[in-house]
Scaffold this active site. Structure first.
Site, PDB file in Angstrom:
ATOM      1  N   VAL A 299     -11.376  40.363 -46.513  1.00 52.50           N
ATOM      2  CA  VAL A 299     -10.649  39.282 -45.857  1.00 52.50           C
ATOM      3  C   VAL A 299      -9.918  38.552 -46.982  1.00 52.50           C
ATOM      4  CG1 VAL A 299     -10.780  37.212 -44.441  1.00 52.50           C
ATOM      5  CG2 VAL A 299     -12.374  39.095 -44.046  1.00 52.50           C
ATOM      6  N   ASN A 496      -3.202  56.989 -63.483  1.00 50.11           N
ATOM      7  CA  ASN A 496      -2.899  58.402 -63.728  1.00 50.11           C
ATOM      8  C   ASN A 496      -1.601  58.589 -64.504  1.00 50.11           C
ATOM      9  OD1 ASN A 496      -5.268  59.011 -62.322  1.00 50.11           O
ATOM     10  ND2 ASN A 496      -4.204  58.996 -60.374  1.00 50.11           N
ATOM     11  N   GLY A 547     -11.090  39.254 -55.954  1.00 51.86           N
ATOM     12  CA  GLY A 547     -11.570  37.889 -55.838  1.00 51.86           C
ATOM     13  C   GLY A 547     -11.488  37.118 -57.143  1.00 51.86           C
TER      14      GLY A 547
END
EC number: 4.2.1.11
Length: 624
Positions: A299, A496, A547
């Site tokens: 969220v 990559n 976060g």
């Protein structure tokens, strides 16, 4: 003594003047530059130390530009203690080798929790092989290929890296073909090969089976999962070296990396720079959580575009503190045995959580509404309003929800939805919570019809973003098509074999299609903050870093704050009206209007604001 000292001083001055005169005559005879002759004249009466300093500065400007002399690859640990690649760049400066910079690239591997031990061991071995191969490439062929090149020649460096990688791909292909041919030749040919077993009989349709299950007979079978796009072991060497060269160039020119990337994107023309909008993960309620809810892997909160990056981070830090306090509350007394007496919904367990590798709390939720109501309540307590001060996005991680044995998405533990039902679920969710302005990976990439459907249904009211469902950057550039699956935007990552030139090319392609670019971090991040400079330099709309916890993620938010301060101090922070509010895809908006007209009904919800904060306040009020 005074006369003797004065004599020595006069003698020294005469000797110095004589040396200067000889130097001027020598350089004049040998084609001395005019500016050096003027410099010698201007320093004629300076002290020896000053003269040598001026001459050193002058000769440093005339010296050969720095060139790459060595590139070193190392096996280091990322933020989760897992192996990844570090690259050091050494340059020859005034005939001396010097270590210019280091970068650490993150691997492409996803972080799986509660995975089977044998699968975890296999991935651990694959990761170790990928890193060791990359180290070998860097320390052998790549360092020899790039020796003597100027770090400022990014395009040529990336071109050589692409050629090198193409040769490695061809080698791997030939090796695979050889292995297959050897396996085939080793099979005994004395007996004819056994015929393949007959296909299983088609399932019989029982018309009289349980009422209400008729839909299981007529449901269209799901498309099988596409093969995972192969990643060549060692490919991270390409992306890491390309980034390291760009950073070395910036340091040698005494410029920040983001400016060097911006000049690369805009063909060395000084661009106006913008800060990307934040996408900050607040909580995780995906399959790795202990609750029943699977749908919301992340969220995500998006501060209003008119807020500065610092204001947005401070606001979200306060929200995160409130979430932590709620999670840390002691469990209620066990005296009450009746369900619902603790204020929670019947049969729903209390919210608890643990810190995720994404830098946010993984909490246990049993319903789709629960995490949204949690955030909504915290915002209300802080005097904030969803849809006005901040907005939400949901990372659905559709590819993780599919139960292939049932052919359906397991949204909540034991609750399954087919692809068509998932469209209705998302429409209902946006109707109920219009402050949700983005859905990331609502489906698997194989469910193209549902991507089309949700794009035309909701694309005028929220962003439909392809993350894992999108192809790799190399495939997107090869095919030149970013519209499969149908979406408003893409999440791109530096992993990559992606070079700096690739990032410039893919962002130009996305911009040309009027899509939005989200620059994302990987699941297992390192403490290297270079990707923030890449996001600013490339001018992406959003940056998704996870976060506001864990050092490897917080260091990137700190870098964002530093860049914003630098741009403000230098008067280089741009302001674009198109970035003030969210603009959704015009094609999707027209399609939605056509659907509404055909259905002859009222709009499901007002369109997200395109004029001012006042309109967004109305939407925020409706979300309450």
């Amino acid at each position: 003594m005074g006369e003797e000292g004065g004599g020595r001083s006069c003698g020294t001055t005469r000797e110095l003047q004589k040396l200067k005169q000889q130097a001027m005559e020598y350089y004049r005879e040998n084609g001395v530059p005019r500016r050096l002759e003027e410099l010698l004249n201007s320093t004629f009466y300076l002290q020896p130390a000053d003269v040598y300093g001026h001459l050193a500065n002058c000769f440093s400007k005339l010296a050969k530009p720095p060139t790459i002399c060595k590139i070193v690859g190392k096996d280091v640990l990322d933020g989760l203690g897992l192996p990844t690649l570090q690259v050091d760049i050494f340059c020859t400066i005034q005939n001396f080798p010097k270590n210019i910079c280091s970068v650490v690239i993150s691997t492409h591997f996803e972080v799986h929790e509660n995975v089977l031990p044998e699968l975890a061991e296999a991935e651990e071995a694959e990761r170790a092989s990928a890193v060791s191969t990359a180290v070998e490439w860097v320390n052998s062929t790549i360092t020899h290929e790039l020796q003597g090149m100027a770090p400022s020649d990014q395009a040529e460096v990336d071109h050589l890296l692409r050629i090198f990688f193409a040769s490695k791909v061809q080698e791997a292909k030939e090796r695979k073909e050889l292995e297959n041919s050897l396996e085939y030749s080793a099979v005994p040919t004395l007996l004819p090969p056994a015929p393949p077993p007959p296909p299983p009989p088609p399932p019989t349709k029982k018309r009289g089976q349980k009422p209400g299950r008729k839909d299981t007979i007529t449901e269209k079978p799901i498309a099988p999962a596409e093969p995972v796009e192969p990643v060549l072991s060692g490919s991270m060497a390409i992306g890491a070296v390309s980034l390291a060269v760009a950073k070395a160039c910036a340091m040698l020119l005494n410029k920040p990396l983001y400016l060097n990337i911006a000049l690369l994107k805009h063909n060395q023309e000084q661009p106006m720079l913008f800060m990307p909008l934040l996408m900050v993960s607040l909580v995780s309620c995906g399959k790795s959580s202990s609750g029943k809810l699977n749908l919301m892997k992340e969220v995500i909160c998006i501060p209003h575009p008119e807020l500065t990056t610092r204001q947005g981070v401070e606001m979200l830090m306060e929200i995160q503190k409130r979430i932590n306090k709620i999670i840390e509350l002691p469990s209620p007394p066990k005296a009450e045995t009746k369900k619902g007496h603790d204020g929670s919904k019947r049969g729903q367990q209390q919210i608890t959580g643990k810190m995720s590798h994404l830098g946010c709390l993984t909490i246990n939720c049993d319903t789709i509404e629960q995490p949204l109501l949690l955030i909504q309540e915290i915002c209300a307590n802080l005097g904030l309003e969803l849809g006005t001060n901040l907005h939400l996005a949901i990372n659905c991680a559709g590819h993780e929800l599919m139960d292939y044995s049932k052919g359906k998405y397991e949204v909540i533990m034991g609750t399954y939805k087919n692809a068509v039902e998932m469209v209705d679920l998302y429409v209902d969710l946006i109707n109920k919570y219009p402050s949700i302005i983005a859905l990331i990976d609502p489906f698997r990439k194989e469910d193209s019809e549902q991507w089309d459907s949700i794009y035309h249904t909701l694309g005028s009211r929220c962003y439909i973003i392809a993350g894992t469902a999108s192809k790799s950057i190399s495939k997107l550039l090869e095919q030149g098509n970013i519209s499969i699956p149908k979406s408003n935007g893409l999440i791109i990552k530096h992993t990559n074999q992606t070079t700096m030139s690739d990032l410039v090319e893919i962002t130009n392609l996305i911009d040309s299609k009027k899509h939005i670019t989200v620059f994302g971090s990987t699941e297992g991040e390192s403490s290297d903050d270079s990707l923030v400079d890449l996001a600013v330099g490339l001018g992406v709309r959003f940056i998704k870093l996870g976060g506001l916890s864990r050092g490897e993620r917080v260091t990137k938010y700190n870098r964002l704050l530093t860049i914003e301060e630098e741009l403000v101090q230098n008067g280089a922070l741009g302001f674009n009206e198109e970035r003030t509010f969210f603009y959704f895809n015009e094609e999707a908006e027209k399609a939605a209007e056509a659907l509404e007209a055909a259905a002859a009904r009222e709009p499901l919800a007002p369109t997200f604001p395109t004029q001012g904060v006042e309109e967004s306040a109305e939407i925020g009020a409706s979300s309450g």
